[in-house]
Scaffold this active site. Structure first.
Site, PDB file in Angstrom:
ATOM      1  N   ASP A  25       0.522  -1.501   0.417  1.00  0.00           N
ATOM      2  CA  ASP A  25       0.007  -0.669   0.190  1.00  0.00           C
ATOM      3  C   ASP A  25       1.088   0.853  -0.126  1.00  0.00           C
ATOM      4  O   ASP A  25       2.158   1.180   0.561  1.00  0.00           O
ATOM      5  CB  ASP A  25      -0.881   0.193   1.286  1.00  0.00           C
ATOM      6  CG  ASP A  25      -2.055   1.029   1.458  1.00  0.00           C
ATOM      7  OD1 ASP A  25      -2.642   1.641   0.386  1.00  0.00           O
ATOM      8  OD2 ASP A  25      -2.062   1.918   2.074  1.00  0.00           O
ATOM      9  N   SER A  26       0.138   2.015  -0.089  1.00  0.00           N
ATOM     10  CA  SER A  26       1.088   3.426   0.441  1.00  0.00           C
ATOM     11  C   SER A  26       1.237   3.612   1.322  1.00  0.00           C
ATOM     12  O   SER A  26       2.468   4.531   1.647  1.00  0.00           O
ATOM     13  CB  SER A  26       0.339   5.142  -0.688  1.00  0.00           C
ATOM     14  OG  SER A  26      -1.042   5.197   0.309  1.00  0.00           O
ATOM     15  N   TYR A  57      -0.787   8.543  -2.362  1.00  0.00           N
ATOM     16  CA  TYR A  57      -1.168   8.142  -3.823  1.00  0.00           C
ATOM     17  C   TYR A  57      -2.808   9.139  -4.508  1.00  0.00           C
ATOM     18  O   TYR A  57      -2.870   9.076  -5.913  1.00  0.00           O
ATOM     19  CB  TYR A  57      -1.285   6.848  -4.439  1.00  0.00           C
ATOM     20  CG  TYR A  57       0.104   5.723  -4.043  1.00  0.00           C
ATOM     21  CD1 TYR A  57       0.771   6.008  -3.656  1.00  0.00           C
ATOM     22  CD2 TYR A  57       0.215   4.476  -4.457  1.00  0.00           C
ATOM     23  CE1 TYR A  57       2.195   5.227  -3.378  1.00  0.00           C
ATOM     24  CE2 TYR A  57       0.421   3.902  -4.495  1.00  0.00           C
ATOM     25  CZ  TYR A  57       2.577   3.985  -4.211  1.00  0.00           C
ATOM     26  OH  TYR A  57       3.399   3.438  -3.497  1.00  0.00           O
ATOM     27  N   GLY A  58      -3.048   8.668  -3.587  1.00  0.00           N
ATOM     28  CA  GLY A  58      -4.859   9.521  -4.074  1.00  0.00           C
ATOM     29  C   GLY A  58      -5.299  10.501  -4.807  1.00  0.00           C
ATOM     30  O   GLY A  58      -6.070  10.648  -5.626  1.00  0.00           O
ATOM     31  N   CYS A  88      -3.758  -1.305  -2.087  1.00  0.00           N
ATOM     32  CA  CYS A  88      -4.498  -0.286  -2.116  1.00  0.00           C
ATOM     33  C   CYS A  88      -4.790   0.133  -3.573  1.00  0.00           C
ATOM     34  O   CYS A  88      -5.072   0.162  -4.344  1.00  0.00           O
ATOM     35  CB  CYS A  88      -2.550   0.070  -2.351  1.00  0.00           C
ATOM     36  SG  CYS A  88      -3.122   2.936  -2.818  1.00  0.00           S
ATOM     37  N   THR A  90      -6.276   2.514  -4.619  1.00  0.00           N
ATOM     38  CA  THR A  90      -5.151   3.742  -6.035  1.00  0.00           C
ATOM     39  C   THR A  90      -4.453   3.199  -6.812  1.00  0.00           C
ATOM     40  O   THR A  90      -5.045   3.376  -7.608  1.00  0.00           O
ATOM     41  CB  THR A  90      -5.016   5.223  -5.016  1.00  0.00           C
ATOM     42  OG1 THR A  90      -6.306   5.264  -3.755  1.00  0.00           O
ATOM     43  CG2 THR A  90      -4.663   6.137  -6.183  1.00  0.00           C
ATOM     44  N   GLU A 167      -3.361   7.787   9.505  1.00  0.00           N
ATOM     45  CA  GLU A 167      -2.033   7.756   9.525  1.00  0.00           C
ATOM     46  C   GLU A 167      -1.902   8.927  10.509  1.00  0.00           C
ATOM     47  O   GLU A 167      -0.803   7.927  11.451  1.00  0.00           O
ATOM     48  CB  GLU A 167      -1.393   8.521   8.115  1.00  0.00           C
ATOM     49  CG  GLU A 167      -1.136   8.262   6.825  1.00  0.00           C
ATOM     50  CD  GLU A 167      -0.334   6.877   6.202  1.00  0.00           C
ATOM     51  OE1 GLU A 167       0.186   6.886   6.984  1.00  0.00           O
ATOM     52  OE2 GLU A 167      -0.994   5.638   5.644  1.00  0.00           O
ATOM     53  N   CYS A 199     -11.129   2.237   0.373  1.00  0.00           N
ATOM     54  CA  CYS A 199     -10.137   3.202   1.079  1.00  0.00           C
ATOM     55  C   CYS A 199      -9.412   1.831   1.941  1.00  0.00           C
ATOM     56  O   CYS A 199      -9.997   1.714   3.031  1.00  0.00           O
ATOM     57  CB  CYS A 199      -9.386   4.212   1.059  1.00  0.00           C
ATOM     58  SG  CYS A 199      -8.020   4.724   1.226  1.00  0.00           S
ATOM     59  N   THR A 200      -7.862   1.224   2.087  1.00  0.00           N
ATOM     60  CA  THR A 200      -7.935   0.388   2.721  1.00  0.00           C
ATOM     61  C   THR A 200      -6.901   0.919   3.905  1.00  0.00           C
ATOM     62  O   THR A 200      -7.118   0.252   5.228  1.00  0.00           O
ATOM     63  CB  THR A 200      -6.636  -0.784   2.658  1.00  0.00           C
ATOM     64  OG1 THR A 200      -5.579   0.789   1.535  1.00  0.00           O
ATOM     65  CG2 THR A 200      -6.634  -1.141   1.727  1.00  0.00           C
ATOM     66  N   HIS A 201      -7.394   2.441   3.924  1.00  0.00           N
ATOM     67  CA  HIS A 201      -7.072   3.450   4.815  1.00  0.00           C
ATOM     68  C   HIS A 201      -8.775   3.440   5.995  1.00  0.00           C
ATOM     69  O   HIS A 201      -8.164   3.686   7.490  1.00  0.00           O
ATOM     70  CB  HIS A 201      -6.967   4.224   4.983  1.00  0.00           C
ATOM     71  CG  HIS A 201      -5.001   4.638   4.505  1.00  0.00           C
ATOM     72  ND1 HIS A 201      -4.982   4.241   3.382  1.00  0.00           N
ATOM     73  CD2 HIS A 201      -4.084   5.002   5.415  1.00  0.00           C
ATOM     74  CE1 HIS A 201      -3.839   4.749   3.782  1.00  0.00           C
ATOM     75  NE2 HIS A 201      -2.864   5.187   4.645  1.00  0.00           N
TER      76      HIS A 201
HETATM   77  N1  DGL Z   1      -4.886   3.263   0.882  1.00  0.00           N
HETATM   78  C1  DGL Z   1      -5.008   3.604  -0.066  1.00  0.00           C
HETATM   79  C2  DGL Z   1      -6.144   3.170  -0.582  1.00  0.00           C
HETATM   80  O1  DGL Z   1      -6.721   2.437  -0.795  1.00  0.00           O
HETATM   81  C3  DGL Z   1      -4.570   4.606  -0.195  1.00  0.00           C
HETATM   82  C4  DGL Z   1      -3.589   6.006   0.257  1.00  0.00           C
HETATM   83  C5  DGL Z   1      -3.291   7.054  -0.819  1.00  0.00           C
HETATM   84  O2  DGL Z   1      -2.235   6.663  -0.996  1.00  0.00           O
HETATM   85  O3  DGL Z   1      -4.486   8.218  -0.750  1.00  0.00           O
HETATM   86  O4  DGL Z   1      -6.527   3.889  -2.275  1.00  0.00           O
END
Ligand code: DGL
Length: 282
Positions: A25-26, A57-58, A88, A90, A167, A199-201
């Site tokens: 992931d990022s 990354y988003g 991730c 994204t 984060e 989004c995995t966050h």
């Molecule tokens: N966790 C990531 C996702 O699932 C990316 C978050 C990011 O870097 O913007 O999209």
């Protein structure tokens, strides 16, 4: 059972069952997926890469994210992984096919398993999707959900500030609540009965998201279905480790290791003993 998003390249050499499961992931978000993989597969070694130097990354272009994703995948393959999870959304929405072209092991992304689940749980056929700007702009969820049920109406909303809030570890915080209300007010009034956490966050903010949307809205994330897919695919390919053993969990980050270990512990629910720095040149 049909596999969601599993793409297999042709291996140049036989894949060894002694390899690890690679996840990237990022940042810390993919740890929500790793947590379920670790639970489901207790004897497997796992290597996690958080590309923290290039997070988020988003907000980046598809081309840029694809380049990052390919490099991350190549790094994990060189580290000896037998299965790759692009944890991730994204990166999966931008470059899963490009990653598959570069990597000769089974790969799974995170979009289709969620789309499939959302399509099956929605009763009123109104599904909300939240994700990064890049994921929402890609239209990947609409396509995937309509692939399962074209009658579903999909409302997609980007929630970019959720990533830095996660984060930062602000999982249950007044600021997070205010941001959630601002992003989600429209979706809540539209009457969606299912919300995809694209989004995995975002699973780390589940409590606040559920409060904001109302508890009758079903929240869908990818962690459990992905862990199941990894287990089934490794089993079918004869790559599963079945003998009890002490497994190794190794974490790589492209920026500072200390803050990753601190926030990562909250995501995983246990301490990260082996966090290393790696430079990935893109
Ligand atoms: N966790 C990531 C996702 O699932 C990316 C978050 C990011 O870097 O913007 O999209």
């Amino acid at each position: 059972m049909q596999k969601d998003d599993i793409r297999e390249g042709t291996p140049d050499a036989p894949i060894s069952p002694n390899g690890s499961i690679g996840v990237f992931d990022s940042g810390v978000g993919g740890l929500t997926v790793l947590r379920e993989i670790v639970r489901a597969l207790p004897y497997e070694d796992c290597i996690y890469l958080g590309d923290t130097a290039r997070l988020p990354y988003g907000n980046k272009s598809r081309e840029t994210v694809t380049r990052f994703a390919v490099k991350n995948a190549e790094f994990l393959v060189s580290a000896g992984v037998k299965f790759l999870v692009v944890a991730c959304n994204t990166a999966a929405s931008a470059g899963l096919d490009a990653v598959r072209d570069h990597v000769r092991i089974p790969i799974t992304g995170v979009i289709r398993p969620e789309a499939r689940r959302a399509s099956s749980v929605s009763k009123n056929k109104k599904v909300g999707v939240i994700g990064t700007r890049a994921t929402i702009k890609s239209g990947a969820y609409e396509r995937a959900i309509h692939g399962f049920d074209p009658a579903i109406s999909v409302s997609a909303v980007p929630c970019p500030l959720f990533v830095p809030l996660a984060e930062e570890g602000w999982f249950d915080d007044e600021v997070t609540r205010q941001v959630a209300e601002r992003y989600l007010a429209g979706l809540a009034t539209e009457g969606v009965d299912t919300l995809v956490l694209g989004c995995t966050h975002y699973p780390m903010l589940k409590q606040v998201i559920a409060e904001t949307m109302g508890y009758d809205v079903t929240l869908v994330d990818s962690a459990v279905p992905i862990a199941r897919e990894v287990m089934e695919t490794l089993g079918e390919m004869g790559l599963l480790r079945k003998e009890p053993r002490d497994r190794r969990l190794t974490f790589y980050v492209t920026d500072d290791t200390t803050s990753f270990a601190r926030v990562g512990e909250a995501f995983l629910g246990f301490g990260l003993d082996d966090v290393r720095h790696v430079d990935i040149v893109v």
